[in-house]
Design a protein around this motif. Structure first.
Motif, short mmCIF file in Angstrom:
data_model
loop_
_atom_site.label_atom_id
_atom_site.label_comp_id
_atom_site.label_asym_id
_atom_site.label_seq_id
_atom_site.Cartn_x
_atom_site.Cartn_y
_atom_site.Cartn_z
N GLY A 480 -0.41 84.04 -85.99
CA GLY A 480 -0.58 82.76 -85.31
C GLY A 480 -1.62 82.82 -84.21
O GLY A 480 -2.49 81.95 -84.10
N TYR A 481 -1.58 83.88 -83.40
CA TYR A 481 -2.53 84.00 -82.30
C TYR A 481 -3.95 84.15 -82.82
O TYR A 481 -4.90 83.53 -82.29
CB TYR A 481 -2.18 85.20 -81.41
CG TYR A 481 -3.19 85.42 -80.31
CD1 TYR A 481 -3.15 84.64 -79.15
CD2 TYR A 481 -4.20 86.36 -80.45
CE1 TYR A 481 -4.10 84.82 -78.15
CE2 TYR A 481 -5.15 86.54 -79.46
CZ TYR A 481 -5.09 85.77 -78.31
OH TYR A 481 -6.03 85.94 -77.32
N ASN A 488 -10.04 77.35 -86.30
CA ASN A 488 -9.57 76.05 -85.80
C ASN A 488 -8.34 75.57 -86.56
O ASN A 488 -8.03 74.37 -86.56
CB ASN A 488 -10.70 75.01 -85.88
CG ASN A 488 -11.18 74.80 -87.32
OD1 ASN A 488 -10.68 75.43 -88.25
ND2 ASN A 488 -12.17 73.92 -87.50
N ARG A 489 -7.60 76.50 -87.15
CA ARG A 489 -6.39 76.15 -87.90
C ARG A 489 -5.20 76.11 -86.94
O ARG A 489 -4.23 76.86 -87.07
CB ARG A 489 -6.18 77.18 -89.02
CG ARG A 489 -7.28 77.13 -90.08
CD ARG A 489 -7.41 78.43 -90.87
NE ARG A 489 -6.20 78.77 -91.60
CZ ARG A 489 -6.06 79.91 -92.28
NH1 ARG A 489 -7.05 80.81 -92.31
NH2 ARG A 489 -4.93 80.15 -92.91
N TYR A 490 -5.28 75.22 -85.98
CA TYR A 490 -4.32 75.22 -84.87
C TYR A 490 -2.90 74.82 -85.28
O TYR A 490 -1.93 75.41 -84.80
CB TYR A 490 -4.82 74.30 -83.75
CG TYR A 490 -6.16 74.70 -83.19
CD1 TYR A 490 -6.47 76.03 -82.92
CD2 TYR A 490 -7.13 73.73 -82.92
CE1 TYR A 490 -7.70 76.40 -82.40
CE2 TYR A 490 -8.37 74.08 -82.40
CZ TYR A 490 -8.64 75.42 -82.15
OH TYR A 490 -9.86 75.78 -81.64
N LEU A 494 0.26 77.11 -84.71
CA LEU A 494 1.40 76.67 -83.91
C LEU A 494 2.71 76.88 -84.67
O LEU A 494 3.70 77.35 -84.09
CB LEU A 494 1.24 75.19 -83.56
CG LEU A 494 2.38 74.55 -82.75
CD1 LEU A 494 2.55 75.25 -81.40
CD2 LEU A 494 2.15 73.06 -82.56
N ASP A 495 2.71 76.58 -85.96
CA ASP A 495 3.93 76.76 -86.75
C ASP A 495 4.36 78.23 -86.78
O ASP A 495 5.54 78.55 -86.61
CB ASP A 495 3.69 76.25 -88.18
CG ASP A 495 4.91 76.46 -89.07
OD1 ASP A 495 5.98 75.90 -88.77
OD2 ASP A 495 4.79 77.22 -90.05
N LEU A 496 3.41 79.12 -86.96
CA LEU A 496 3.72 80.55 -86.99
C LEU A 496 4.26 81.04 -85.65
O LEU A 496 5.24 81.80 -85.58
CB LEU A 496 2.47 81.34 -87.37
CG LEU A 496 2.01 81.20 -88.83
CD1 LEU A 496 0.56 81.67 -88.97
CD2 LEU A 496 2.91 82.00 -89.76
N VAL A 517 -2.28 78.61 -77.91
CA VAL A 517 -2.52 77.67 -79.00
C VAL A 517 -2.40 76.23 -78.49
O VAL A 517 -3.16 75.35 -78.90
CB VAL A 517 -1.58 77.93 -80.20
CG1 VAL A 517 -0.13 77.56 -79.88
CG2 VAL A 517 -2.06 77.17 -81.43
N LEU A 518 -1.47 75.97 -77.58
CA LEU A 518 -1.37 74.62 -77.01
C LEU A 518 -2.62 74.27 -76.21
O LEU A 518 -3.11 73.13 -76.26
CB LEU A 518 -0.12 74.52 -76.12
CG LEU A 518 1.23 74.54 -76.86
CD1 LEU A 518 2.38 74.68 -75.88
CD2 LEU A 518 1.40 73.28 -77.71
#
Length: 588
Positions: A480-481, A488-490, A494-496, A517-518
């Motif tokens: 995720g990080y 740009n697969r934000y 965020l889900d991960l 990510v936020l």
């Protein structure tokens, strides 16, 4: 044929049992009963005496021919060092005959062999068939303590106390460190109830103090230690408990004085001096070494004391004393792996790499094995001898195939630390061929790819890992990080990270990822509390860089500067914080 101890004398006892059993009971005796002659308990240490044959007592209860031969076969097997056969026969016959002496003998043999499950089985049977036998109760209580069944052990000790016999209350309390708070509370209630009847009982007072110490109730624990000393002023266990509690309460001067005063009254006490030396290791290594030297003089054949002296001397830089004691351990064949490890460490710090390698190579699997292996790798890699390092690790994997995955992992991580990324990738590739679902191996290769900026390769490894280990918070967070930071697969990132945070809600690295990510999604106000919580828990340079950037973007410029400075104070070599400030065009 030379018979072994304790089986040599037991063979005679068995012969007596056979002879008397064949004669049958005397007319005026009840064949349903038999006398027992329990071994004397070692009351000084609160445990039964070492395993030995029961006293030679003639049986009045007839045994079947099969039982007689099974017992005789057991004794012969024992004399031939076939202890597993001896124990198996005695356990079987103890259950079949339910005879107290056979159960006692089975208990003693099992304890002699350190077969804890068998000790418990035989001891519980013994106390069941001889419920008033003091030695049976003491053996059963000790077996229950050693297997963690402390409440049952307490009940047996309570029965012993009511008969005025030796108890195991202190042993039970000391063994409760791994129990739950609820289990300890139950024991504390039992101890307090007994103290109402026996208010001066030393083991109950010290045991209650130990239990409360384990609960974190230090002040009440100290009260019980002092009560014990009021009634038993020379008791070493109560003194040690008091000193330990005072030290935990940051009253180290009082702790040391309590031990010193007790030692003045009893200068030959090994237990008191050892506790004094241990406390001094936290405050004054020179004085600690002096005390360990006294202990070694008092007990020159104690390998643990000599090892402690060597370690303290090594920590102080007294290499001569350290070497002398570690070499003495090697001469005596005691703590050999640990002594070799520390001698290797000593040689390495003095620049004698070849000598260090010889010592490290003699460290066997155990607490020092992986560190010794790491040190061997470091020496080889610092000298640029990658092939020598690889050959050594291949030999270890051949010798210890069950530890192959851990050895691959250690090798790869060490290669990465020394900048040999290509060799590390090759090692991990070979490792994953034979251990394709080993999470740490695959995660490590994923992180190697991430450091090289190979996002697709990293993602491929981590998604493969998550197929067979879907609750791996580290993999979820790392993937995720990386997606948040380098793509740009934000939403996907965020889900991960949310999945990772649900598994490890207080992990600073995951909190930092959530904040980051936020922030990348433009949700700065939501990002801030996550980054602040992460910074409070673990103020490293990366979290400081992220939190400072969010504060800067929110217009809190002074706070941002303070956070960056805190990160630099903790890691003056940080390159990330200066790069962040340069990117944001921050001027001092």
């Amino acid at each position: 044929m030379k018979l072994s101890v304790p089986f040599a004398t037991a063979l005679t006892a068995c012969a007596l049992m056979i002879g008397c059993a064949q004669q049958g009971p005397e007319p005026d005796q009840d064949p349903s009963t038999s006398d027992s002659a329990p071994d004397e308990a070692n009351t000084s240490e609160g445990r039964p005496s070492d395993a030995k044959a029961p006293a030679e007592v003639a049986h009045t209860r007839p045994f079947s021919r099969d039982t007689l031969y099974a017992l005789l076969a057991a004794e012969i097997a024992g004399s031939r060092q076939q202890f597993d056969i001896a124990l198996s026969n005695y356990i079987q016959q103890a259950h079949e005959t339910r005879d107290p002496q056979v159960a006692a003998r089975a208990t003693h043999i099992a304890r002699f062999l350190s077969a804890e499950n068998a000790v418990l089985d035989a001891a519980l049977l013994w106390v069941e068939v001889a419920p008033e036998d003091t030695e049976a109760q003491l053996n059963a209580a000790l077996a229950l303590v050693r297997t963690g069944r402390l409440q049952e052990a307490f009940e047996l000790s309570r029965r012993l106390q009511e008969k005025g016999e030796h108890t195991l209350f202190q042993n039970i309390a000391a063994s409760a460190a791994d129990s739950t708070d609820t289990q300890r509370e139950q024991l504390i209630d039992g101890y307090r109830a007994l103290l109402e009847r026996y208010p001066e009982h030393k083991e109950l007072l010290v045991g209650t103090g130990l239990l409360m110490q384990q609960q974190g109730d230090l002040e009440p624990a100290l009260t019980y230690a002092e009560r014990a000393l009021t009634h038993h002023p020379d008791d070493a266990a109560a003194t040690i408990l008091k000193a330990t509690l005072l030290n935990q309460m940051d009253r180290s001067d009082e702790a040391l004085q309590a031990i010193v005063s007790a030692l003045e009254e009893n200068p030959e006490s090994i237990r008191l001096r050892l506790q004094y030396a241990r406390l001094l290791t936290q405050h004054d290594l020179a004085l600690a070494q002096e005390q360990f030297e006294v202990l070694v003089q008092q007990e020159p054949n104690d390998p643990d004391l000599r090892l402690s002296l060597g370690i303290v001397a090594l920590e102080r830089g007294d290499s001569d004393t350290a070497r002398e004691n570690f070499e003495a351990l090697l001469d005596r064949g005691e703590h050999m792996s640990t002594a070799n490890y520390y001698l290797g460490q000593l040689a390495e710090t003095q620049g004698r790499d070849e000598e260090a390698l010889l010592y490290y190579l003699q460290v066997e699997p155990g607490s020092d094995f992986l560190q010794a292996t790491l040190n061997i790798l470091d020496i080889f890699l610092e000298r640029g001898e990658i092939e020598a390092a690889n050959d050594h690790m291949n030999r270890l994997r051949t010798r210890f195939p069950d530890r192959a995955a851990d050895l691959y992992l250690l090798q790869a991580r060490t290669l990465m630390q020394h900048g040999h990324d290509q060799a590390a990738e090759h090692t991990l590739g070979i490792a994953l061929e034979s251990h394709p679902t080993h999470s740490d191996l695959r995660y490590t290769r994923g992180m190697l790819y991430a450091e090289q900026g190979r996002v697709e390769a990293m993602e491929r490894d981590l998604r493969e890992l998550l197929k067979y280990d879907p609750q791996n918070a580290n993999a979820l967070n790392a993937l995720g990080y990386t997606l948040a930071d380098q793509t740009n697969r934000y939403e996907e990132a965020l889900d991960l990270i949310e999945q990772a945070l649900a598994i490890e809600p207080e992990e600073p690295a995951i909190l930092d990822s959530m904040g980051w990510v936020l922030y990348k999604m433009g949700r700065l106000e939501e990002a801030l509390p996550y980054l602040e919580e992460a910074m409070a828990a673990y103020p490293d340079q990366e979290i400081a860089a992220h939190l400072g950037e969010v504060l800067w973007k929110l217009g809190e410029r002074e706070r941002a500067r303070d956070v960056w400075q805190q990160g630099l104070d903790n890691d003056p070599q940080s390159e990330l914080i200066p790069a962040t400030k340069e990117r944001l065009q921050v001027t001092e």
